[in-house]
Design a protein around this motif. Sequence first.
Motif, PDB file in Angstrom:
ATOM      1  N   SER A  32       0.826  -1.367  -0.021  1.00 15.39           N
ATOM      2  CA  SER A  32      -0.120   0.076   0.082  1.00 15.39           C
ATOM      3  C   SER A  32       0.951   1.197  -0.225  1.00 15.39           C
ATOM      4  O   SER A  32       2.216   1.211   0.543  1.00 15.39           O
ATOM      5  N   ALA A  34       0.158   3.943   1.705  1.00 15.33           N
ATOM      6  CA  ALA A  34       0.212   4.396   2.945  1.00 15.33           C
ATOM      7  C   ALA A  34       1.404   3.903   3.731  1.00 15.33           C
ATOM      8  O   ALA A  34       2.054   4.608   4.409  1.00 15.33           O
ATOM      9  N   ALA A  35       1.569   2.630   3.727  1.00 17.32           N
ATOM     10  CA  ALA A  35       2.478   1.871   4.258  1.00 17.32           C
ATOM     11  C   ALA A  35       3.984   2.494   3.843  1.00 17.32           C
ATOM     12  O   ALA A  35       4.951   2.514   4.642  1.00 17.32           O
ATOM     13  N   ASN A  37       4.418   5.289   2.466  1.00 17.65           N
ATOM     14  CA  ASN A  37       4.717   6.673   2.959  1.00 17.65           C
ATOM     15  C   ASN A  37       5.195   6.845   4.611  1.00 17.65           C
ATOM     16  O   ASN A  37       5.829   7.498   5.016  1.00 17.65           O
ATOM     17  N   ALA A  38       4.811   5.783   5.300  1.00 17.00           N
ATOM     18  CA  ALA A  38       5.017   5.568   6.793  1.00 17.00           C
ATOM     19  C   ALA A  38       6.472   5.604   6.977  1.00 17.00           C
ATOM     20  O   ALA A  38       7.046   5.425   8.334  1.00 17.00           O
ATOM     21  N   MET A  39       7.130   4.658   5.917  1.00 20.39           N
ATOM     22  CA  MET A  39       8.627   4.135   6.200  1.00 20.39           C
ATOM     23  C   MET A  39       9.373   5.483   5.968  1.00 20.39           C
ATOM     24  O   MET A  39       9.236   6.225   4.910  1.00 20.39           O
ATOM     25  N   GLN A  40      10.595   5.383   6.746  1.00 18.17           N
ATOM     26  CA  GLN A  40      11.807   6.482   6.559  1.00 18.17           C
ATOM     27  C   GLN A  40      12.640   6.150   5.517  1.00 18.17           C
ATOM     28  O   GLN A  40      12.725   6.804   4.512  1.00 18.17           O
ATOM     29  N   THR A  68      -5.313   3.754  -0.393  1.00 17.05           N
ATOM     30  CA  THR A  68      -4.589   4.400   0.951  1.00 17.05           C
ATOM     31  C   THR A  68      -3.870   5.721   0.645  1.00 17.05           C
ATOM     32  O   THR A  68      -3.413   6.540   1.239  1.00 17.05           O
ATOM     33  N   LYS A  99      12.219   6.850  -2.355  1.00 14.45           N
ATOM     34  CA  LYS A  99      11.795   8.331  -1.781  1.00 14.45           C
ATOM     35  C   LYS A  99      12.968   9.501  -2.002  1.00 14.45           C
ATOM     36  O   LYS A  99      14.039   9.199  -1.445  1.00 14.45           O
TER      37      LYS A  99
END
Length: 119
Positions: A32, A34-35, A37-40, A68, A99
Motif C-alpha cells: 500500500s 500508506a505503508a 509513506n510511513a517508512m523512513q 490508501t 523516496k
Amino acid sequence: MKKIISTLIVTASLFSASVLANPYQGYQPVSSIAALNAMQYVDDMPVNLTGNLEQQVGPEHFQFTDSTGTAIVEIDYEEQFHFGIKAGQPISFFGEAEKEYGRLEIELKFVNSGQAVQG
C-alpha cells in the motif's frame, strides 16, 4: 572431509542461483502507498500494488492511486506500448519504490501478468 567441502560448495551454489533468480527472496513486498509513506527508508523497497493510473504527469510518469494514497509511477515508454498502459485504467504491478526529497516514486518492474519489464 572432501565430502563435507563438496556439499558446502554445492549448497552455496544452489543458494546463489536462487538469490540471483529472485533478488527479493525473503522480502515481503509492501502492498500500500500508506505503508510506503510511513517508512523512513524505502530505497529499492519491493512493492506489489493494485490501483488506478489517474493521469499522466510526464512522458514516463503517471499518478497512481490505491485505496490508501497516491504516488508517481515510472513506466518506460516501451512498456506503456507493450502492455497497452494508459492513464485512466486499473493496474496491478510489482515494482521498486524510491523516496527522493520526500517524494515517493515507484518504478514498474512487472505487470501482474508476471511478464518482466526490461531495464
